[in-house]
Design a protein around this motif. Structure first.
Motif, short mmCIF file in Angstrom:
data_model
loop_
_atom_site.label_atom_id
_atom_site.label_comp_id
_atom_site.label_asym_id
_atom_site.label_seq_id
_atom_site.Cartn_x
_atom_site.Cartn_y
_atom_site.Cartn_z
N MET A 1 23.23 26.77 -19.78
CA MET A 1 23.49 26.83 -18.34
C MET A 1 24.34 28.05 -18.03
O MET A 1 25.42 28.22 -18.58
CB MET A 1 24.23 25.56 -17.93
CG MET A 1 24.09 25.27 -16.48
SD MET A 1 24.76 23.65 -16.13
CE MET A 1 26.20 24.10 -15.22
N PRO A 2 23.87 28.94 -17.21
CA PRO A 2 24.63 30.17 -16.98
C PRO A 2 25.90 29.90 -16.19
O PRO A 2 26.00 28.93 -15.46
CB PRO A 2 23.67 31.04 -16.15
CG PRO A 2 22.69 30.11 -15.57
CD PRO A 2 22.64 28.89 -16.41
N LYS B 1 30.75 24.87 -17.31
CA LYS B 1 30.88 23.43 -17.16
C LYS B 1 30.57 22.77 -18.48
O LYS B 1 29.67 23.19 -19.21
CB LYS B 1 29.91 22.93 -16.09
CG LYS B 1 30.46 23.21 -14.72
CD LYS B 1 29.72 22.47 -13.65
CE LYS B 1 30.46 22.65 -12.35
NZ LYS B 1 29.63 22.48 -11.20
N GLY B 2 31.31 21.74 -18.79
CA GLY B 2 31.02 20.91 -19.95
C GLY B 2 31.74 21.39 -21.19
O GLY B 2 32.13 22.55 -21.32
N SER B 3 31.91 20.47 -22.12
CA SER B 3 32.70 20.78 -23.30
C SER B 3 31.89 21.43 -24.40
O SER B 3 32.43 21.99 -25.34
CB SER B 3 33.32 19.50 -23.85
OG SER B 3 32.30 18.70 -24.40
N ASN B 4 30.55 21.33 -24.29
CA ASN B 4 29.74 21.92 -25.35
C ASN B 4 29.95 23.44 -25.37
O ASN B 4 30.19 24.05 -24.35
CB ASN B 4 28.27 21.59 -25.10
CG ASN B 4 27.48 21.62 -26.37
OD1 ASN B 4 28.03 21.90 -27.44
ND2 ASN B 4 26.21 21.33 -26.28
N ASP C 1 34.89 20.34 -15.85
CA ASP C 1 34.13 19.10 -16.15
C ASP C 1 34.04 18.84 -17.63
O ASP C 1 32.95 18.58 -18.16
CB ASP C 1 32.72 19.18 -15.56
CG ASP C 1 32.76 19.20 -14.05
OD1 ASP C 1 33.84 18.90 -13.51
OD2 ASP C 1 31.73 19.52 -13.44
N ILE C 2 35.13 18.91 -18.34
CA ILE C 2 35.10 18.63 -19.75
C ILE C 2 35.11 17.12 -19.95
O ILE C 2 36.11 16.47 -19.70
CB ILE C 2 36.29 19.29 -20.47
CG1 ILE C 2 36.21 20.79 -20.30
CG2 ILE C 2 36.31 18.92 -21.93
CD1 ILE C 2 37.41 21.53 -20.77
N ARG C 3 34.00 16.60 -20.33
CA ARG C 3 33.83 15.15 -20.55
C ARG C 3 34.34 14.36 -19.35
O ARG C 3 34.99 13.34 -19.50
CB ARG C 3 34.58 14.72 -21.81
CG ARG C 3 34.10 15.43 -23.06
CD ARG C 3 34.57 14.78 -24.31
NE ARG C 3 34.13 15.57 -25.46
CZ ARG C 3 34.83 16.56 -25.98
NH1 ARG C 3 36.00 16.86 -25.46
NH2 ARG C 3 34.36 17.23 -27.00
#
Lengths: 1143, 383
Positions: free
Chosen positions: B1-2, B13-16, B36-38
């Protein structure tokens, strides 16, 4: 001069070969053998006589050779290089404009009325030049020095070199020395031939010391009809067109553009509302240096750091002639392009071509118009244009709005667009693919692909949302599966794949959980197949570019709409995509190939699978070009070109081989049988290899064993060839994506939110230099560098005085702190720069790679008085050492205390600190008295606040002062202000004034600081010294000879001097009677005393005698007692002994 | 996701891919924000191991600014200057040392002073590459870029199995001003197989059984197989029991493929048979060899990173099929550095002909070509 000989080709002299003259010459040259030494007659016999000398000779030769070697650099000049920037620099009124006009005339045979800004012209089949004149402003001089490839340094010979010339040379040295050619003008002002000759000579030698000895200096002897002599200009232009350049390290790592056209595309409406509104400015120019990346940030000299919001390339406005074979340039190919000067009729824009008509007014003039009527009229004209634009824009929006309202229609549109794109893809030129519309279709396509792939997964992903873990795993596998489909979308295979998937899908519906392992395995096998469009798989998302955000909003709108629509939420494609992204969002990060799913691997030990692998081991079969037997065969075949498998006789064994019909036997079976073309290929390869090994055309003078150098050179050469060849056949759009905008391309750069002053105060005589910033160079930190005050600068520089620094592309003002690196690598603060040595300097400014040169000025304003006062404007030069986010500069600090109380070696010290806390921080610190007694701080006392206990190596005195030597950290002020001279009004561009020094401010405001009272002169009152009387001890007096003895013991009576004392005394004189009496008395007295003395002596003798007697008696007595004691003891012991046996 | 860009700040966005993003931010000097980490999880926010990573990055840099939100679901990270030098870090036992070591490896050449890092924690973890693998496959890769090995070293002082760890490694890395461009289109054929079997706090026979099984598989292909056993005892064996194996295949062009397998965590209920473990590892190695390419599939991203950070010259390498991680990494490289790779699926002509005969289809190879961004080590000091 190799260059000179290049076009000075005359018929060479041919010596006579026969005849009387030839005979004569032969005789003259004939050496008389008779009186030659043996050595001269037979030099070979004396070749090496001394090993030492031979060794020296060898060493010298090697020295000479290694001096010639330079570190090989990868040649980065592109195939079609950008025009060479030729800058014409010099003080005012030396004839710069005249020279430019003449040069243009000699190159393209046309007259140019005004020369403003860069002028690009085609000079020969392979060369274009950009002429630019440098005005007399130190800002422009700096910018020009940063971008010029060749500098024509003009000098008025009748006046001599001026300070500007030396300043410019210094600027050049700091920022990378371009080629410099001196041009002496106004030679006709010197009438005397002899003075002319000497002037030329002195000027030439001065120039040589500045540039390098042998630097080219041109003489333009005079002006005839307002022009320089034609043949002189012709010579100069020839020199320019054959000039060779060495790469400069800064420019070989940074891209830059010298803008030659400017356009303000802000909507007129906004400007009308607020003339100071930030503008959208488009700048055009050739990319130079290295490829310019699309989203790199740049620095516009004199404006500041900017981000390029749009970058695209345009067809070359001044192209090199086509590659036809011909000797000269055609007349129509001698092009000129100079938008600022109003020449170069055709102007290309992104989507239009403008033809400039003579006499029509340009946009700029229109802006300046103040007449009401005219503006009104123009507004009508302009609004027509803007309406068009608005129409376009609104059309766009309508289109995207439509997506909200009619999703079906949108889909159709997307299909249409996609088809269109597919059609046009191949034919699209690179320029078009950069444009917005194509990007949009790019998104659509990729999005659509995703949709199509995800259809089969609808049910599952909806139903099982609750089971998070399983879902994760499944999602992973679905990822796997979509990939190959994604790639093969265009191919037939793709369809069948999806069909298969759908089939398997149906099976899955109920019990997909069981098949997870299989699923993963399947995906795993799928992955190993070839994937066709891998680029799209990886970078598909990126063509979205800036539009991402808008799309997001749209999507959210979509969602809401459909939620409102009914009770059941309809799952749209976009939502599904989002869902998939969400799933991926918080996965564990893992680098393994099979990150989280665990497929069942193929059983590699099974025979079938073994075949896949066996050739990956050295024990396996090799490919044709590696296999020894195949290679041998190839060799045989190539040898056999002349006599294919002909007869030959083995001479050793005498065996005869006769050619067999080998082709029939082997040819049918083997595929690897080399064809003729293959053999030819191989031969060519071998030849190339041979050539590269043995040909060394560049410097064949370098001989001997220099394999290390040769290897380096070969490596660099290989790399540069690779750089040139690897993207040659790539589609232009993709090439730019991968490589960036390579040098030589004419680009259009859009800058948004530019200061309005840049446009309104635009002056084309100032160069617009746009320099790209590499990674991390846009950040700001603390720069530490070494610096030396320029020896021609009259003042020394003071710490924390504002200084204007030109570093990298930038010019900025900052507050430097000077320091000196001590032996323990500590930076010690210096208040002023030292006179003739380098020192360290720290400032807060842009991060710039190490070893970048910089120069410092105290002011850039062009105040003539100031210049005259200073003389030379460049205050210091130096280079960057290190970059950091913090600094460690320290200053010496001496804390002083006095003893409070002293015990043996312990003392209480007061006045050094004010609080106990401070003392606590310094516990254990070393201290020292003035007299050199060392000690240590022990512990704080609680009574007088700040006092402490200290121990010393010896007892100190109350009068001692105690020092504690420490270091105090000095912070660098965080001040960084770019010089924004381009934003200043037209007449005052050279009057930039940043922060003033404290001294300047005080002088202006007439503030005088109070002198330190301690340093003030006060009247000296000296009290006369009173010494203590000299007292000589009695003993000493006794030993002294008479003349040194104090003569009289005067009893001082206060208030009376010696004379008075004697005055009061009365002399006593006795009569004879009295005298008689006194003499009798005296005699009697003497007698008496004598008697007494005798008596005394007798008494002493008697006493002594008596004493002796007494002692003797005593001794006897003692002896007697002793004996008695002995007796008794013996008796007692006898008695004791007798008693004992009884016991 | 850019990422979305808000005036030069990259927002993710996100922890990955947390690690990738921090690494690239540190190298590029660009500030990032991760949101938006987890945020929808039961246990929202950053995990311990991620916080530990931030700590480690803070230790090797100067002037780094990190701002965590109250809930820990968003991070603002503004990188400083890479300093390196002596670093001691106690890694979280949730992830292996490999998680941290890979970052240090990527940053190592660009520090101010040569890195000398001591990392403590789990040396062999299921989620991360083990230290053995890094030593065997990643160090030779770095060596290709820096060419001269002056002090590049990874020493496994102590091994530690999960969950308690107790392992320790020492990593030393020299600094460079810039990396060389690399052309690596031939990787040769496997000429020898080496390996290490370690047994921590378990019976030494386990190790020998693993060796036998692994060797049994590998000997089908090549005779030159030699597997060491490393039976640690006392403090050297870490705090938890476990055993595992890593196999290395070396080609004649100095490419190293490495595969590894380890026993399940003690007390998890399942039991790993040493024979199964050995066979599994050998199969994985064969799979890796089948995929081929110039680097091991785990270190494709490192290769891509160092190619992109080279001088402004063309680098080209051929690798096996791209892993998901690499694909995301390439996307991130594009975002942070603006560098785009030219990726082509490679077909070798002669191999195709062979395949017609025998039905052998080699795994697809991908040729990665890029122009380096001309990255120079700006933190190093010149005197």
């Amino acid at each position: 001069m190799a260059d000179e000989s290049a076009f000075d080709k005359k018929k060479s002299h041919r010596a006579k070969q026969a005849g009387r003259k030839a005979e004569k010459k032969k005789n003259k040259n004939k050496v008389d053998q008779s009186n030659l030494s043996a050595r001269q007659r037979n030099p070979k016999a004396f070749a090496i006589q001394s090993a030492v000398r031979a060794e020296r000779q060898f060493r010298r030769r090697e020295d000479v050779i290694s001096k010639k070697q330079h570190i090989p650099q990868v040649d980065k000049t592109p195939l079609e290089p950008p025009p060479i920037v030729v800058a014409i620099v010099g003080p005012p009124r030396v004839g710069k404009t005249t020279l430019i006009n003449n040069l243009i005339r000699s190159f393209i045979k046309t007259n140019v009325t005004s020369t403003n800004g860069p002028i690009t012209i085609v000079t020969s089949k392979k060369r274009r030049i950009t002429l630019i004149e440098c005005n007399n402003d130190v800002n422009s001089m700096i910018d020009i020095a940063k971008c010029a490839d060749l500098v024509l340094l003009l000098c008025d010979a009748s006046f001599g070199f001026e300070m500007e010339i030396f300043e410019f040379l210094n600027i050049c040295q700091v920022h990378g020395m371009p080629k410099i050619m001196g041009v002496l003008t106004h030679l006709d002002m010197i009438k005397n031939a002899k003075t002319l000759k000497t002037t030329k000579k002195t000027l030439k030698h001065r120039f040589w010391t500045e540039v390098y000895s042998g630097a080219k200096l041109f003489y333009l002897s005079g002006i005839v009809h307002g022009e320089y002599l034609r043949n002189e200009i012709k010579n100069l232009s020839r020199f320019i067109s054959v000039m060779k350049f060495r790469p400069l390290s800064w420019r070989m790592t940074h891209a830059y553009v010298l803008a030659d056209r400017l356009e303000d595309i802000t909507s007129q409406d906004l400007i009308r509302k607020d003339p100071k509104v930030n503008r959208d400015v488009v700048l055009y120019g050739y990319v130079r240096g290295v490829p310019l990346m699309k989203d790199s940030s740049v620095h516009i000299a004199g404006v500041g750091d900017m981000k390029i919001s749009e970058l695209s390339y345009l067809p070359d406005p001044c192209p090199l002639p086509s590659n036809e074979k011909k000797r000269h340039l055609m007349e129509r190919e001698r092009q000129i392009y100079a938008p600022f000067s109003g020449v170069g009729g055709i102007v290309y824009d992104k989507d239009a071509v403008y033809i400039e008509l003579q006499g029509s007014h340009s946009h700029k003039k229109e802006d300046e118009e103040t007449n009401e009527k005219k503006t009104l009229l123009k507004n009508v004209v302009e609004t027509k244009e803007t309406v068009d634009e608005q129409m376009q824009e609104s059309g766009f929006k309508l289109f995207s709005g439509g997506a909200v309202i009619y999703p079906d229609m949108i889909k159709d549109d997307e299909y249409l667009q996609q088809n269109k794109k597919a059609d046009s893809d191949d034919s699209d030129s690179g320029a078009e693919s950069d444009s917005d519309s194509d990007n949009d279709s790019g998104i659509d396509q990729s999005e659509k692909d995703d949709k199509k792939n995800k259809v089969p997964w609808d049910n599952n992903s909806d139903g099982d949302e609750s089971d998070a873990e399983d879902d994760d795993e499944k999602q992973g596998s679905s990822d796997e599966e979509t990939i190959p489909v994604d790639n093969d979308i265009s191919a037939d295979e793709g369809d069948t794949d999806t069909d298969d998937e759908i089939q398997t899908e149906e099976d899955f519906g109920s019990k997909w959980k069981e098949k997870l392992g299989e699923k993963a395995t399947e995906a795993y096998l799928e992955r190993q197949k070839t994937s066709k469009n891998i680029m799209k798989l990886v970078y598909g998302e990126f063509e979205i570019g800036n539009k991402t955000k808008d799309k997001k909003d749209e999507e959210s709108d979509d969602e809401e709409d459909e939620e409102l629509g009914g009770l059941f939420k309809k799952v749209t494609d976009t939502q599904k995509k989002k869902h998939k992204e969400k799933e991926r969002l918080d996965l564990e990060e893992c680098t393994f190939f099979y990150a989280l799913e665990k497929p069942n691997l193929r059983d590699w030990t099974s025979e079938a699978n073994k075949q896949f692998l066996i050739n990956n081991f050295v024990t396996g079969k090799r490919s044709a070009d590696e296999d020894a037997s195949e290679l041998l065969k190839l060799d045989d075949a190539s040898d056999g070109d002349e006599e294919v498998y002909g007869d030959f006789e083995d001479l050793e064994t005498g065996e005869k081989h006769v050619a067999e019909e080998t082709p029939q036997e082997t040819g049918g079976k083997r595929k690897a049988e080399p064809t003729k073309s293959e053999i030819l290929d191989k031969k060519m390869k071998l030849k190339a290899k041979f050539d590269s090994e043995y040909d060394n055309p560049d410097d064949h003078r370098i001989k001997g064993d220099h394999s290390y150098y040769e290897n380096l050179k070969a490596e660099a050469l290989k790399q540069s060839e690779l750089n040139k060849s690897v993207f040659e056949n790539l589609d232009n759009g993709l090439r730019i994506e991968v490589e960036g905008f390579r040098p030589g391309l004419y680009v259009r750069m859009l800058f948004k939110n530019m200061n309005s002053e840049f446009v309104t105060n635009f002056d084309p005589s100032y160069p617009i230099l746009i320099g790209a910033l590499n990674m991390a160079e846009q950040n700001i930190g603390f720069v530490s560098c070494k610096v030396k005050k320029h020896r021609w600068y009259k003042k020394i520089l003071k710490t924390n005085d504002p200084l204007i620094i030109s570093l990298g592309w930038r010019r900025f003002q900052t507050l430097p702190i000077y320091s000196k690196i001590e032996d323990d690598l500590k930076c010690r603060y210096l208040k002023y720069t030292p006179e003739h040595v380098t020192c360290n300097m720290h400032f807060y400014g842009p991060m710039t790679p190490q070893n970048t040169g910089f120069l410092a000025l105290q002011s850039v304003s062009n105040n003539t008085n100031e210049i005259k006062q200073v003389g030379f404007r460049i205050a210091a030069t130096g280079s960057v050492n290190e970059i950091n986010k913090s600094t460690q500069i320290v200053k010496k600090l001496k804390l002083v205390g006095t003893p409070l109380k002293i015990y043996k070696k312990t003392a209480f010290i007061k006045d050094m600190f004010t609080t106990t806390l401070e003392v606590a921080k310094f516990e254990g610190a070393r201290i020292k008295t003035v007299s050199g007694i060392r000690g240590q701080i022990k512990k704080a006392l609680n009574k007088p606040e700040g006092a402490f206990r200290a121990t010393f190596e010896d007892k100190i005195l109350m009068s001692d002062i105690i020092f504690c030597r420490t270091w105090f950290k000095v912070d660098v002020t965080k001040f960084y202000a770019p010089v924004v001279n381009m934003l200043l009004p037209v007449g005052a561009k050279n009057a930039w004034q940043g922060m003033k020094t404290k001294g300047q401010l005080k002088r202006e405001k007439n503030i005088k600081s109070d002198a330190n009272t301690d340093s003030m002169y006060t009247e000296v009152n000296r009290a006369p010294k009173v010494f203590k009387p000299l007292v000589i001890p009695k003993n000493l007096q006794k030993g002294l000879p008479y003349r040194f003895k104090p003569k009289e013991k005067t009893l001082k009576l206060p208030g009376k001097n010696n004379k008075d004392r004697f005055q009061n005394r009365i002399a006593v004189i006795k009569n004879p009677e009295e005298q008689k009496v006194s003499s009798v008395m005296k005699m009697l007295k003497t007698n008496y005393e004598k008697k007494k003395e005798v008596q005394k002596e007798a008494t002493a003798q008697r006493l002594e005698k008596h004493k002796k007697q007494m002692e003797l008696e005593e001794w006897r007595k003692l002896k007697r007692q002793k004996e008695l004691k002995k007796k008794i003891c013996r008796h007692l012991s006898k008695m004791g002994n007798k008693k004992k046996p009884q016991m | 996701m850019p990422a979305t860009i808000h005036n030069d700040l990259l927002v993710y966005k996100g922890s990955n891919f947390f690690r990738q993003r921090l690494l690239l931010a540190t190298l590029s000097g660009r500030a990032i924000k991760i949101e938006d980490i987890r945020s929808t999880h039961d246990d929202p926010g950053l995990r311990e191991y991620e916080v530990s990573l931030i700590r480690l990055l803070d230790k090797v840099t100067n002037g780094t600014r990190v701002e965590l939100s109250q809930t820990g679901t968003s991070v603002y990270y503004q990188p400083g200057i890479l300093v390196g030098g002596q670093v001691t870090h106690n890694c979280s036992t949730q992830r292996g040392i490999g998680y941290y070591l890979e970052i240090l490896l990527a940053l190592g050449p660009f520090c101010k002073e040569p890195m000398n890092a001591v990392l403590q924690g789990v040396t062999h973890s299921a989620l991360d590459v083990s230290v053995d693998k890094i030593k065997a496959a990643a160090l030779p890769l770095l060596l290709k870029f820096i060419l001269v090995d002056d002090g590049l070293e990874l020493k496994v002082v102590r091994r530690g199995a999960p969950p308690l760890g107790g392992g320790e490694v020492v990593f030393k890395c020299p600094v460079r001003r810039h990396l060389r461009p690399l052309q690596w289109t031939k990787w040769g054929r496997v000429k020898r197989i080496r390996g290490v079997v370690y047994a921590l706090r378990v019976s030494p026979t386990m190790a020998n059984r693993v060796v036998d099984a692994a060797k049994g598989v590998m000997l089908n292909f090549i005779p030159d197989v030699y597997i060491n056993t490393d039976q640690c005892r006392g403090s050297n064996a870490g705090k938890s029991p476990g055993f595992g194996v890593s196999l290395v295949a070396e080609t004649d062009d100095k490419t190293f493929y490495c595969a590894e397998a380890k026993s399940t965590v003690a007390g998890a209920g399942e039991i790993t048979l040493p024979e199964d473990l050995g066979r599994e590892c050998a199969q994985r190695l064969l799979d890796e060899i089948y995929r081929g390419g110039a680097v091991d599939s785990c270190f494709q991203w490192l290769l891509a990173l160092w190619m992109a950070l080279g001088q402004k010259d063309v680098s080209e390498c051929i690798v096996g099929p791209l892993s998901d991680y690499t694909i995301t990494f390439l996307q991130h490289l594009k975002e942070f550095f603006g560098v785009m790779f030219k990726l082509e699926v490679q077909r070798s002509g002669s191999d195709d002909e062979d395949s017609d005969d025998e039905g052998v289809t080699p795994a697809s190879k991908i040729k990665m070509t890029c122009v380096g961004i001309g990255y120079v080590n700006i933190s190093k000091r010149t005197l």
